[in-house]
Design a protein around this motif. Structure first.
Motif, PDB file in Angstrom:
ATOM      1  N   VAL A  15     -13.216   4.414 -11.448  1.00 49.65           N
ATOM      2  CA  VAL A  15     -14.378   3.560 -11.223  1.00 49.65           C
ATOM      3  C   VAL A  15     -14.216   2.893  -9.865  1.00 49.65           C
ATOM      4  O   VAL A  15     -13.154   2.357  -9.540  1.00 49.65           O
ATOM      5  CB  VAL A  15     -14.511   2.500 -12.338  1.00 49.65           C
ATOM      6  CG1 VAL A  15     -15.676   1.573 -12.038  1.00 49.65           C
ATOM      7  CG2 VAL A  15     -14.712   3.181 -13.681  1.00 49.65           C
ATOM      8  N   CYS A  16     -15.272   2.960  -9.068  1.00 49.54           N
ATOM      9  CA  CYS A  16     -15.272   2.338  -7.742  1.00 49.54           C
ATOM     10  C   CYS A  16     -16.434   1.359  -7.663  1.00 49.54           C
ATOM     11  O   CYS A  16     -17.562   1.679  -8.036  1.00 49.54           O
ATOM     12  CB  CYS A  16     -15.390   3.391  -6.640  1.00 49.54           C
ATOM     13  SG  CYS A  16     -15.351   2.685  -4.968  1.00 49.54           S
ATOM     14  N   VAL A  17     -16.132   0.159  -7.202  1.00 49.89           N
ATOM     15  CA  VAL A  17     -17.153  -0.869  -6.980  1.00 49.89           C
ATOM     16  C   VAL A  17     -17.475  -0.880  -5.495  1.00 49.89           C
ATOM     17  O   VAL A  17     -16.617  -1.212  -4.672  1.00 49.89           O
ATOM     18  CB  VAL A  17     -16.652  -2.248  -7.443  1.00 49.89           C
ATOM     19  CG1 VAL A  17     -17.757  -3.280  -7.291  1.00 49.89           C
ATOM     20  CG2 VAL A  17     -16.169  -2.195  -8.884  1.00 49.89           C
ATOM     21  N   LEU A  30     -21.841   0.238  -8.997  1.00 51.80           N
ATOM     22  CA  LEU A  30     -20.712   0.615  -9.837  1.00 51.80           C
ATOM     23  C   LEU A  30     -20.786   2.123 -10.043  1.00 51.80           C
ATOM     24  O   LEU A  30     -21.728   2.616 -10.657  1.00 51.80           O
ATOM     25  CB  LEU A  30     -20.774  -0.129 -11.169  1.00 51.80           C
ATOM     26  CG  LEU A  30     -19.484  -0.192 -11.988  1.00 51.80           C
ATOM     27  CD1 LEU A  30     -18.408  -0.906 -11.205  1.00 51.80           C
ATOM     28  CD2 LEU A  30     -19.738  -0.913 -13.304  1.00 51.80           C
ATOM     29  N   LEU A  31     -19.802   2.830  -9.490  1.00 49.28           N
ATOM     30  CA  LEU A  31     -19.811   4.288  -9.493  1.00 49.28           C
ATOM     31  C   LEU A  31     -18.558   4.796 -10.202  1.00 49.28           C
ATOM     32  O   LEU A  31     -17.451   4.328  -9.936  1.00 49.28           O
ATOM     33  CB  LEU A  31     -19.833   4.815  -8.053  1.00 49.28           C
ATOM     34  CG  LEU A  31     -19.981   6.331  -7.866  1.00 49.28           C
ATOM     35  CD1 LEU A  31     -21.391   6.760  -8.225  1.00 49.28           C
ATOM     36  CD2 LEU A  31     -19.659   6.712  -6.433  1.00 49.28           C
ATOM     37  N   SER A  32     -18.749   5.743 -11.120  1.00 55.07           N
ATOM     38  CA  SER A  32     -17.606   6.346 -11.815  1.00 55.07           C
ATOM     39  C   SER A  32     -17.478   7.801 -11.392  1.00 55.07           C
ATOM     40  O   SER A  32     -18.477   8.491 -11.159  1.00 55.07           O
ATOM     41  CB  SER A  32     -17.790   6.258 -13.332  1.00 55.07           C
ATOM     42  OG  SER A  32     -18.879   7.071 -13.751  1.00 55.07           O
ATOM     43  N   ARG A  33     -16.217   8.256 -11.277  1.00 54.02           N
ATOM     44  CA  ARG A  33     -15.931   9.634 -10.895  1.00 54.02           C
ATOM     45  C   ARG A  33     -14.952  10.220 -11.898  1.00 54.02           C
ATOM     46  O   ARG A  33     -13.906   9.633 -12.179  1.00 54.02           O
ATOM     47  CB  ARG A  33     -15.333   9.701  -9.485  1.00 54.02           C
ATOM     48  CG  ARG A  33     -16.263   9.306  -8.400  1.00 54.02           C
ATOM     49  CD  ARG A  33     -15.721   9.723  -7.038  1.00 54.02           C
ATOM     50  NE  ARG A  33     -14.502   9.028  -6.698  1.00 54.02           N
ATOM     51  CZ  ARG A  33     -14.466   7.888  -6.010  1.00 54.02           C
ATOM     52  NH1 ARG A  33     -15.588   7.334  -5.623  1.00 54.02           N
ATOM     53  NH2 ARG A  33     -13.317   7.330  -5.733  1.00 54.02           N
ATOM     54  N   GLN A  34     -15.316  11.365 -12.451  1.00 52.70           N
ATOM     55  CA  GLN A  34     -14.432  12.098 -13.348  1.00 52.70           C
ATOM     56  C   GLN A  34     -14.446  13.551 -12.915  1.00 52.70           C
ATOM     57  O   GLN A  34     -15.417  14.277 -13.151  1.00 52.70           O
ATOM     58  CB  GLN A  34     -14.855  11.959 -14.811  1.00 52.70           C
ATOM     59  CG  GLN A  34     -13.880  12.609 -15.785  1.00 52.70           C
ATOM     60  CD  GLN A  34     -14.244  12.312 -17.216  1.00 52.70           C
ATOM     61  OE1 GLN A  34     -15.278  11.714 -17.484  1.00 52.70           O
ATOM     62  NE2 GLN A  34     -13.396  12.711 -18.145  1.00 52.70           N
ATOM     63  N   THR A  39     -21.234   9.368 -11.436  1.00 54.97           N
ATOM     64  CA  THR A  39     -22.272   8.713 -12.223  1.00 54.97           C
ATOM     65  C   THR A  39     -22.471   7.303 -11.706  1.00 54.97           C
ATOM     66  O   THR A  39     -21.499   6.546 -11.575  1.00 54.97           O
ATOM     67  CB  THR A  39     -21.896   8.657 -13.712  1.00 54.97           C
ATOM     68  OG1 THR A  39     -21.652   9.980 -14.186  1.00 54.97           O
ATOM     69  CG2 THR A  39     -23.017   8.026 -14.527  1.00 54.97           C
ATOM     70  N   LEU A  40     -23.714   6.968 -11.372  1.00 57.55           N
ATOM     71  CA  LEU A  40     -24.043   5.614 -10.956  1.00 57.55           C
ATOM     72  C   LEU A  40     -24.258   4.772 -12.215  1.00 57.55           C
ATOM     73  O   LEU A  40     -25.238   4.957 -12.929  1.00 57.55           O
ATOM     74  CB  LEU A  40     -25.288   5.600 -10.076  1.00 57.55           C
ATOM     75  CG  LEU A  40     -25.690   4.231  -9.526  1.00 57.55           C
ATOM     76  CD1 LEU A  40     -24.610   3.691  -8.596  1.00 57.55           C
ATOM     77  CD2 LEU A  40     -27.024   4.320  -8.783  1.00 57.55           C
ATOM     78  N   MET A  41     -23.330   3.860 -12.476  1.00 56.44           N
ATOM     79  CA  MET A  41     -23.365   3.067 -13.706  1.00 56.44           C
ATOM     80  C   MET A  41     -24.238   1.830 -13.569  1.00 56.44           C
ATOM     81  O   MET A  41     -24.877   1.403 -14.520  1.00 56.44           O
ATOM     82  CB  MET A  41     -21.938   2.666 -14.098  1.00 56.44           C
ATOM     83  CG  MET A  41     -21.002   3.846 -14.308  1.00 56.44           C
ATOM     84  SD  MET A  41     -19.265   3.355 -14.425  1.00 56.44           S
ATOM     85  CE  MET A  41     -19.321   2.278 -15.846  1.00 56.44           C
TER      86      MET A  41
END
Length: 581
Positions: A15-17, A30-34, A39-41
């Protein structure tokens, strides 16, 4: 907190802020990377109060409060990455031209040129640079070097602020650099063919533009704007224009004639007018105080003309100095792209360049991995979120960066790797201990149930034992009473008669007391010696001899105290003895 930290350490989702700390707004995503999926949270923009904007200390305190509220509401995982883009009068982003003959001295030459630009000493700033791409035929020519600088104190305070929230700052850069990276990620810097418009502005020679010109980016901020030009997707030219939305707001703060009379427009009213009217090219559905759109346009016309003329001059300077083709498109981002009709005005007045508004939602559509709620929230202020999204989507945030990413990222990787090992071992140990404790608890519960059943079976015997103990105590009390009653008792009548018989004349007994705790019983006799025809000592000795011969008394101890001040011979005595019975 502990469970959230453990869950974030073992999770494969990063997760990157992304935070863009602007002059008028704080933009947070708030962006998550898997794996390769992003995904823009969440995404939001928080307006900074006007009284806080000009004070760096108050602005930093507002940043802290806003981040605390947002991170607490969003439940950001422990040790998440945080990427910052900075803007404002303290942050400098520019392009300096240095000699390409001595490549080993590029840093020294860039530092010297940057020292001419900064208003503060270079030793008090954190700065970095990036050399633009150049072909072999350009060897020996002047090279464009993009430099970015910010006060060292500001960088340190923001770094400490991020770590106080248990977040790892992985990158920090200037807002124009982050915006350029967002445009590149969205795939909107494609090479364009020749345009129909090829005439330059008045006073400048027309430039023949061959194909392969990349789109330029104009980031219109609150206090200033930045024009960004790139080659092969790499930023190589930045120029800061001293005009932003704040200048448009100040241009509207005048006294105007309305149907109700003269009205002085305040700063808050001017900001609202800019949102509703835009630059005044169209009448709004709900006019404010009867103000006409033509009046708004007339108040803003000089600032708008200055803006597009500066953009045109910068484009031609870039083309003629670096021998680059003019861009066919100009993408407008930042808060200025949200001003109604501003993009249309620039497109209508710019020569040989098509102006478009940059929409970061194009990147979201490319991902196809954000909820409709988030897209709807971003849609209203999409150009405003360009820098925040650009700093979040990139692991390195574009170049140049103010905070060394590689060192921070390696440290984060080691922390996460060690944390995962520790968390895994701790999880195994915790499960083993939990299983052992569970088995012991079951065994103890079984023992308790068996013990309670056995105690229930022994209840009659226990009741009989208690009755026996009670009866035993009562019998022992009775036995003590009987033994006391059966003991020998002194013959008090005989003792008193004996004392009366053997006490000679001249001795008077005053008291007789028993001494408890002794057996046979002891008594204490007090009296006076008042002799008539003899001395006190002789009478005292005679009385002691008489007492020793008595069959009722034994162990006689006699003490006398003579009264020296009495006119007649006189003494007191005290006698202790054991009775014989």
């Amino acid at each position: 907190m502990q469970w959230r930290a453990l869950r974030s350490l073992v999770s494969r989702t990063r997760v990157c802020v992304g935070i863009d700390l602007g002059t008028s707004h704080i933009k947070l995503v708030l962006l998550s990377r898997q794996g390769g999926k992003r995904t823009l949270m969440d995404a939001t923009a928080v307006a900074i109060p006007p009284e806080v904007r000009a004070n760096p200390a108050q602005r930093l305190a507002f940043y802290e409060r806003t981040l605390r509220e947002y991170l607490g509401r969003s439940e950001v995982p422990f040790l998440s990455e945080i990427a910052l883009s900075l803007s404002g009068p303290e942050v400098t982003t520019a392009t300096v031209l240095v000699s390409g003959e001595e490549k080993g001295k590029i840093r020294e030459m860039a530092e010297a040129e940057l020292g001419k630009i900064l208003s503060t000493p270079l030793k008090d700033a954190v700065w970095t640079y990036a050399v633009g791409p150049h072909s072999p035929e350009e060897e020996g020519q002047r090279l464009p070097v993009v430099v970015a600088a910010a006060p060292a104190r500001t960088v340190e305070e923001l770094n400490a602020l991020c770590r106080s929230f248990q977040l790892v700052p992985v990158v920090m850069t200037a807002s124009p650099v982050a915006t350029h990276h967002m445009v590149r990620e969205a795939g909107m810097l494609e090479e364009q063919g020749p345009a129909d418009k090829e005439a330059g502005p008045a006073g400048l020679q027309p430039v023949v533009r061959p194909p392969s010109a990349e789109a330029a980016v104009l980031e219109i901020g609150f206090a200033s704007s930045a024009l960004l030009l790139s080659k092969k997707g790499t930023l190589e030219f930045v120029r800061t224009l001293p005009l932003g939305c704040d200048h448009l707001i100040k241009g509207l703060m005048r006294t105007v004639a309305t149907p109700e009379g003269q009205h002085a427009i305040t700063a808050s009213e001017a900001e609202e007018i800019l949102k509703v009217y835009g630059i005044g090219m169209e009448e709004p559905a709900a006019p404010i105080a009867g103000l006409e759109a033509a009046k708004v346009y007339s108040m803003l016309r000089s600032s708008l003309e200055y803006l597009f003329l500066e953009v045109q001059r910068t484009l031609h300077y870039y083309s003629q100095t670096l021998h680059r083709p003019l861009p066919t498109r100009l993408l407008v981002a930042g808060g200025g792209a949200c001003v109604p009709s501003l993009v249309e005005f620039l497109n209508a007045n710019m020569d040989a360049t098509t102006v478009e508004g940059f929409d970061p939602l194009a990147l979201l559509e490319k991902w196809g991995s954000s909820s409709e709620e988030v897209q709807g929230r971003v849609g209203a202020t999409a150009p405003l979120m360009a820098a925040a999204l650009g700093i979040a989507v990139s692991e390195q945030g574009g170049r140049p960066v103010l905070l060394p990413f590689r060192r921070a990222n390696y440290r984060l990787a080691w922390v996460q790797l060690a944390g995962r090992w520790v968390a895994s071992i701790g999880l195994v140990v915790t499960l083993a201990l939990s299983w052992t404790l569970l088995m012991q608890a079951n065994r103890y519960r079984k023992l308790v149930r068996e013990t309670q059943t056995r105690l229930g079976q022994l209840e009659p015997q226990v009741r009989q034992i208690r009755d026996y103990q009670r009866l035993k105590v009562e019998i022992e009390k009775q036995e003590d009473l009987i033994s006391q009653a059966l003991k020998r008792r002194p013959l008090w009548t005989g003792i008193l008669k004996e004392l009366s018989r053997i006490t000679p004349q001249g001795i008077r007994l005053t008291s007789i007391e028993t001494m408890e705790g002794a057996f046979p019983l002891k008594i204490r006799i007090s009296g006076e010696i008042i002799p008539t025809y003899t001395s006190v000592e002789v009478l005292y000795s005679q009385y002691q001899l008489i007492l020793e011969k008595s069959p009722f008394l034994s162990e006689i101890q006699l003490a006398m105290k003579k009264d020296m001040y009495s006119p007649v011979p006189r003494a007191t005595f005290e006698l202790t003895c054991r009775l014989v019975y």
